[in-house]
Motif scaffolding. Structure first.
Motif, PDB file in Angstrom:
ATOM      1  N   GLN A  63       0.822  -1.212   0.000  1.00 31.66           N
ATOM      2  CA  GLN A  63       0.000   0.000   0.000  1.00 31.66           C
ATOM      3  C   GLN A  63       0.855   1.260   0.000  1.00 31.66           C
ATOM      4  O   GLN A  63       0.418   2.311  -0.454  1.00 31.66           O
ATOM      5  N   SER A  68      -4.621   1.609  -2.177  1.00 34.98           N
ATOM      6  CA  SER A  68      -5.911   1.214  -2.738  1.00 34.98           C
ATOM      7  C   SER A  68      -6.901   2.363  -2.753  1.00 34.98           C
ATOM      8  O   SER A  68      -7.809   2.386  -3.573  1.00 34.98           O
ATOM      9  N   SER A  71      -7.119   4.135  -6.175  1.00 33.18           N
ATOM     10  CA  SER A  71      -7.333   3.406  -7.418  1.00 33.18           C
ATOM     11  C   SER A  71      -8.658   3.773  -8.088  1.00 33.18           C
ATOM     12  O   SER A  71      -8.691   3.995  -9.303  1.00 33.18           O
ATOM     13  N   ALA A 134      -8.040  -2.192  -8.628  1.00 31.43           N
ATOM     14  CA  ALA A 134      -9.216  -2.150  -7.756  1.00 31.43           C
ATOM     15  C   ALA A 134      -9.942  -3.492  -7.744  1.00 31.43           C
ATOM     16  O   ALA A 134     -10.415  -3.943  -6.696  1.00 31.43           O
ATOM     17  N   ASP A 137      -7.826  -5.842  -5.603  1.00 28.07           N
ATOM     18  CA  ASP A 137      -7.964  -5.506  -4.191  1.00 28.07           C
ATOM     19  C   ASP A 137      -9.312  -5.954  -3.647  1.00 28.07           C
ATOM     20  O   ASP A 137      -9.406  -6.433  -2.518  1.00 28.07           O
ATOM     21  N   HIS A 144     -10.010  -0.088   1.358  1.00 26.87           N
ATOM     22  CA  HIS A 144      -9.361   1.156   0.912  1.00 26.87           C
ATOM     23  C   HIS A 144      -8.302   1.651   1.889  1.00 26.87           C
ATOM     24  O   HIS A 144      -7.493   2.499   1.541  1.00 26.87           O
TER      25      HIS A 144
END
Length: 148
Positions: A63, A68, A71, A134, A137, A144
């Motif tokens: 990260q 995240s 994104s 995204a 993730d 996030h």
């Protein structure tokens, strides 16, 4: 695979290969003006480099390299950049993606087409790259904030 791998070979390979993959992705993006490839292929390669880091280094540590939380915002910016270039051409009296009518008075049509394609390719690259990150993730369960 959300946690960092316990294998030092995979960790070292991930740290070494990810920047090379991303460099090739940047090359494919910029080479898209002159040959096959461009936005989509470059975006996939850039995303593959980040996803490789996520898989080998773990979600929390990677990260720091690409969070995240940015994104989805960058994906939306890429889509707006792509579509906005076409909409500006329509507003200038041309067709969708007709770069020669972009409203920049001091530029010749050849340069308008060059920069129009560049903006479209940049939008596609940004949208594809961050969209795939995204999706990964979300499937890996990384929220996030970068935690599991």
């Amino acid at each position: 695979m959300i946690n960092q791998t316990e294998s030092p070979i995979i960790e070292i390979a991930g740290r070494g290969l990810a920047p090379v993959i991303q460099l090739i992705g940047i090359y494919v993006f910029f080479h898209g003006h002159y040959g096959p490839g461009g936005g989509f292929q470059g975006g996939v390669l850039l995303a593959a480099g980040v996803i490789l880091q996520r898989m080998s280094l773990g979600g929390v540590f990677s990260q720091k390299m690409f969070p995240s939380s940015s994104s989805l915002i960058l994906c939306a910016i890429g889509c707006v950049l792509f579509a906005g270039t076409g909409v500006v051409a329509i507003m200038a009296g041309g067709y969708f993606m007709d770069y020669s009518v972009l409203p920049v008075q001091w530029m010749e049509p050849a340069y308008l087409r060059y920069y129009g394609i560049l903006f479209v390719e940049l939008g596609i690259t940004l949208g594809v790259m961050t969209g795939l990150i995204a999706i990964y993730d979300n499937l890996a369960g990384i929220d996030h904030a970068g935690t599991n």
